[in-house]
Design a protein around this motif. Structure first.
Motif, PDB file in Angstrom:
ATOM      1  N   LYS A 141     -57.196 -11.485 -13.326  1.00 59.49           N
ATOM      2  CA  LYS A 141     -56.276 -11.073 -14.372  1.00 59.49           C
ATOM      3  C   LYS A 141     -55.769  -9.653 -14.129  1.00 59.49           C
ATOM      4  N   ARG A 142     -54.536  -9.398 -14.553  1.00 56.83           N
ATOM      5  CA  ARG A 142     -53.978  -8.040 -14.543  1.00 56.83           C
ATOM      6  C   ARG A 142     -53.757  -7.621 -15.986  1.00 56.83           C
ATOM      7  N   TYR A 143     -54.075  -6.364 -16.284  1.00 53.82           N
ATOM      8  CA  TYR A 143     -53.929  -5.868 -17.651  1.00 53.82           C
ATOM      9  C   TYR A 143     -52.737  -4.923 -17.737  1.00 53.82           C
ATOM     10  N   TYR A 144     -51.857  -5.161 -18.695  1.00 53.51           N
ATOM     11  CA  TYR A 144     -50.697  -4.291 -18.926  1.00 53.51           C
ATOM     12  C   TYR A 144     -49.905  -4.044 -17.636  1.00 53.51           C
ATOM     13  N   ALA A 145     -49.720  -5.094 -16.850  1.00 47.23           N
ATOM     14  CA  ALA A 145     -49.081  -4.898 -15.538  1.00 47.23           C
ATOM     15  C   ALA A 145     -47.642  -4.380 -15.682  1.00 47.23           C
ATOM     16  N   MET A 146     -46.844  -5.021 -16.540  1.00 50.77           N
ATOM     17  CA  MET A 146     -45.441  -4.582 -16.675  1.00 50.77           C
ATOM     18  C   MET A 146     -45.342  -3.179 -17.235  1.00 50.77           C
ATOM     19  N   ASP A 147     -46.200  -2.906 -18.227  1.00 50.78           N
ATOM     20  CA  ASP A 147     -46.176  -1.568 -18.839  1.00 50.78           C
ATOM     21  C   ASP A 147     -46.516  -0.513 -17.788  1.00 50.78           C
ATOM     22  N   SER A 148     -47.547  -0.813 -16.995  1.00 57.11           N
ATOM     23  CA  SER A 148     -47.990   0.129 -15.966  1.00 57.11           C
ATOM     24  C   SER A 148     -46.879   0.359 -14.940  1.00 57.11           C
ATOM     25  N   VAL A 149     -46.222  -0.705 -14.551  1.00 58.82           N
ATOM     26  CA  VAL A 149     -45.166  -0.591 -13.543  1.00 58.82           C
ATOM     27  C   VAL A 149     -43.950   0.136 -14.135  1.00 58.82           C
ATOM     28  N   GLY A 150     -43.735  -0.035 -15.437  1.00 58.00           N
ATOM     29  CA  GLY A 150     -42.664   0.727 -16.095  1.00 58.00           C
ATOM     30  C   GLY A 150     -42.941   2.225 -16.015  1.00 58.00           C
ATOM     31  N   ILE A 151     -44.191   2.609 -16.246  1.00 60.34           N
ATOM     32  CA  ILE A 151     -44.555   4.035 -16.167  1.00 60.34           C
ATOM     33  C   ILE A 151     -44.388   4.524 -14.724  1.00 60.34           C
ATOM     34  N   ALA A 152     -44.861   3.729 -13.773  1.00 59.99           N
ATOM     35  CA  ALA A 152     -44.745   4.120 -12.357  1.00 59.99           C
ATOM     36  C   ALA A 152     -43.275   4.249 -11.942  1.00 59.99           C
ATOM     37  N   THR A 153     -42.435   3.385 -12.477  1.00 53.69           N
ATOM     38  CA  THR A 153     -41.003   3.461 -12.152  1.00 53.69           C
ATOM     39  C   THR A 153     -40.407   4.756 -12.709  1.00 53.69           C
ATOM     40  N   GLY A 154     -40.877   5.167 -13.895  1.00 52.96           N
ATOM     41  CA  GLY A 154     -40.446   6.457 -14.449  1.00 52.96           C
ATOM     42  C   GLY A 154     -40.856   7.598 -13.534  1.00 52.96           C
ATOM     43  N   PHE A 155     -42.088   7.545 -13.052  1.00 51.15           N
ATOM     44  CA  PHE A 155     -42.543   8.568 -12.092  1.00 51.15           C
ATOM     45  C   PHE A 155     -41.624   8.563 -10.858  1.00 51.15           C
ATOM     46  N   LEU A 156     -41.293   7.367 -10.386  1.00 49.31           N
ATOM     47  CA  LEU A 156     -40.499   7.247  -9.150  1.00 49.31           C
ATOM     48  C   LEU A 156     -39.090   7.825  -9.345  1.00 49.31           C
ATOM     49  N   VAL A 157     -38.476   7.490 -10.452  1.00 52.63           N
ATOM     50  CA  VAL A 157     -37.130   7.998 -10.742  1.00 52.63           C
ATOM     51  C   VAL A 157     -37.166   9.522 -10.845  1.00 52.63           C
ATOM     52  N   ALA A 158     -38.206  10.043 -11.513  1.00 53.57           N
ATOM     53  CA  ALA A 158     -38.337  11.504 -11.650  1.00 53.57           C
ATOM     54  C   ALA A 158     -38.585  12.142 -10.278  1.00 53.57           C
ATOM     55  N   ALA A 159     -39.426  11.520  -9.457  1.00 54.57           N
ATOM     56  CA  ALA A 159     -39.749  12.075  -8.132  1.00 54.57           C
ATOM     57  C   ALA A 159     -38.507  12.107  -7.248  1.00 54.57           C
ATOM     58  N   LEU A 160     -37.715  11.045  -7.284  1.00 55.28           N
ATOM     59  CA  LEU A 160     -36.506  10.976  -6.461  1.00 55.28           C
ATOM     60  C   LEU A 160     -35.497  12.028  -6.920  1.00 55.28           C
ATOM     61  N   HIS A 161     -35.365  12.179  -8.218  1.00 54.36           N
ATOM     62  CA  HIS A 161     -34.455  13.198  -8.762  1.00 54.36           C
ATOM     63  C   HIS A 161     -34.938  14.595  -8.363  1.00 54.36           C
ATOM     64  N   HIS A 162     -36.223  14.828  -8.530  1.00 51.67           N
ATOM     65  CA  HIS A 162     -36.809  16.135  -8.212  1.00 51.67           C
ATOM     66  C   HIS A 162     -36.607  16.470  -6.730  1.00 51.67           C
ATOM     67  N   ALA A 163     -36.669  15.441  -5.886  1.00 50.52           N
ATOM     68  CA  ALA A 163     -36.488  15.650  -4.446  1.00 50.52           C
ATOM     69  C   ALA A 163     -35.036  15.978  -4.119  1.00 50.52           C
ATOM     70  N   GLY A 164     -34.118  15.636  -5.017  1.00 53.46           N
ATOM     71  CA  GLY A 164     -32.706  15.928  -4.761  1.00 53.46           C
ATOM     72  C   GLY A 164     -31.876  14.702  -4.444  1.00 53.46           C
ATOM     73  N   LEU A 165     -32.357  13.543  -4.880  1.00 54.82           N
ATOM     74  CA  LEU A 165     -31.627  12.301  -4.618  1.00 54.82           C
ATOM     75  C   LEU A 165     -31.096  11.708  -5.917  1.00 54.82           C
ATOM     76  N   ALA A 166     -30.073  10.889  -5.776  1.00 55.69           N
ATOM     77  CA  ALA A 166     -29.513  10.193  -6.933  1.00 55.69           C
ATOM     78  C   ALA A 166     -30.095   8.785  -6.997  1.00 55.69           C
ATOM     79  N   THR A 167     -30.189   8.244  -8.199  1.00 48.94           N
ATOM     80  CA  THR A 167     -30.712   6.886  -8.372  1.00 48.94           C
ATOM     81  C   THR A 167     -29.825   6.086  -9.324  1.00 48.94           C
ATOM     82  N   LEU A 168     -29.919   4.799  -9.152  1.00 54.41           N
ATOM     83  CA  LEU A 168     -29.338   3.846 -10.097  1.00 54.41           C
ATOM     84  C   LEU A 168     -30.412   2.807 -10.373  1.00 54.41           C
ATOM     85  N   THR A 169     -30.756   2.633 -11.636  1.00 55.31           N
ATOM     86  CA  THR A 169     -31.689   1.562 -11.996  1.00 55.31           C
ATOM     87  C   THR A 169     -30.838   0.317 -12.239  1.00 55.31           C
TER      88      THR A 169
END
Ligand code: IYR
Length: 220
Positions: A141-169
């Motif tokens: 079983k996986r617990y809160y998988a979508m929620d966890s991946v949503g948080i990780a995606t937020g980290f990823l978008v922030a990391a890419l922006h911080h690095a100086g890149l543009a993103t489109l979700t």
């Protein structure tokens, strides 16, 4: 299994510094914009790897880290993804979207044409594990998988922006073509597709604003 704990590595800062850092981070994030007009300029794989590593530091249910990030630079895979996404999007814009949905999207000026899926140097397709496989092949079983991946995606978008890149979700819907094209195992489900690169020269973005703090937060 006994709990094994180690000392926390944490830098306790003076509160004025905490405020200054909070302010700086807000300023930096306020400059993040969703971009739809990408430059074909390449971005080194190492940059993408570091940003994905930052995303992998997100909290997750039972620390199961139920995320997979598939980073695509291969032009032929990007072409295949674009063709499949545009087919779904045509069905969306021509039939599936409700009038209310169409009206909500009108200010963004989006349509079924998705050239950025080929132009941008990287597509990162984020998957969550709906369940895991134990070493004996049984399902875990996986617990809160979508929620966890949503948080990780937020980290990823922030990391890419911080690095100086543009993103489109980008969330083409339905996304069933993504696991098929990318050959993912049957326990993985697509969550979001991030388009990543530098903005094209002269790129423009919709004139939108962010809700003020008193509209989005309640302090009791
Ligand atoms: N997936 C479509 C439509 C779309 C939906 C939402 I909600 C957006 O914020 C933007 C677009 C597309 O990518 O065009």
């Amino acid at each position: 299994m006994p709990h094994q704990h180690v000392p926390l590595s944490f830098e306790r800062r003076p509160v004025e510094q905490v405020l200054a850092r909070a302010d700086e981070f807000h300023q930096e994030m306020s400059r993040r914009r969703t971009v739809r007009d990408f430059s074909p300029d390449p971005v080194p794989r190492e940059v993408i790897a570091r940003c994905i590593a930052a995303a992998g530091c997100a909290p997750s249910g039972a620390n199961q880290q139920p995320w997979r990030f598939i980073a695509v630079a291969d032009p032929s895979i990007k072409r295949t993804i674009r063709a499949a996404a545009e087919e779904e999007e045509r069905a969306f814009y021509e039939h599936r979207a409700t009038d209310a949905w169409r009206a909500a999207l009108a200010p963004l000026g989006t349509d079924a044409s998705k050239p950025f899926l080929e132009t941008a140097p990287w597509l990162i397709v984020v998957f969550y594990e709906a369940f895991g496989y134990a070493p004996d092949g049984g399902r875990e079983k996986r617990y809160y998988a979508m929620d966890s991946v949503g948080i990780a995606t937020g980290f990823l978008v922030a990391a890419l922006h911080h690095a100086g890149l543009a993103t489109l979700t980008h969330t083409p819907s339905p996304m069933a073509f993504l696991p098929r094209i990318l050959g993912r195992p049957d326990n993985e489900r697509p969550f979001v597709l991030l388009v990543v690169g530098f903005p094209a020269d002269g790129a423009t973005v919709p004139a939108i604003t962010r809700k003020p703090i008193d509209e989005i937060a309640v302090f009791l």
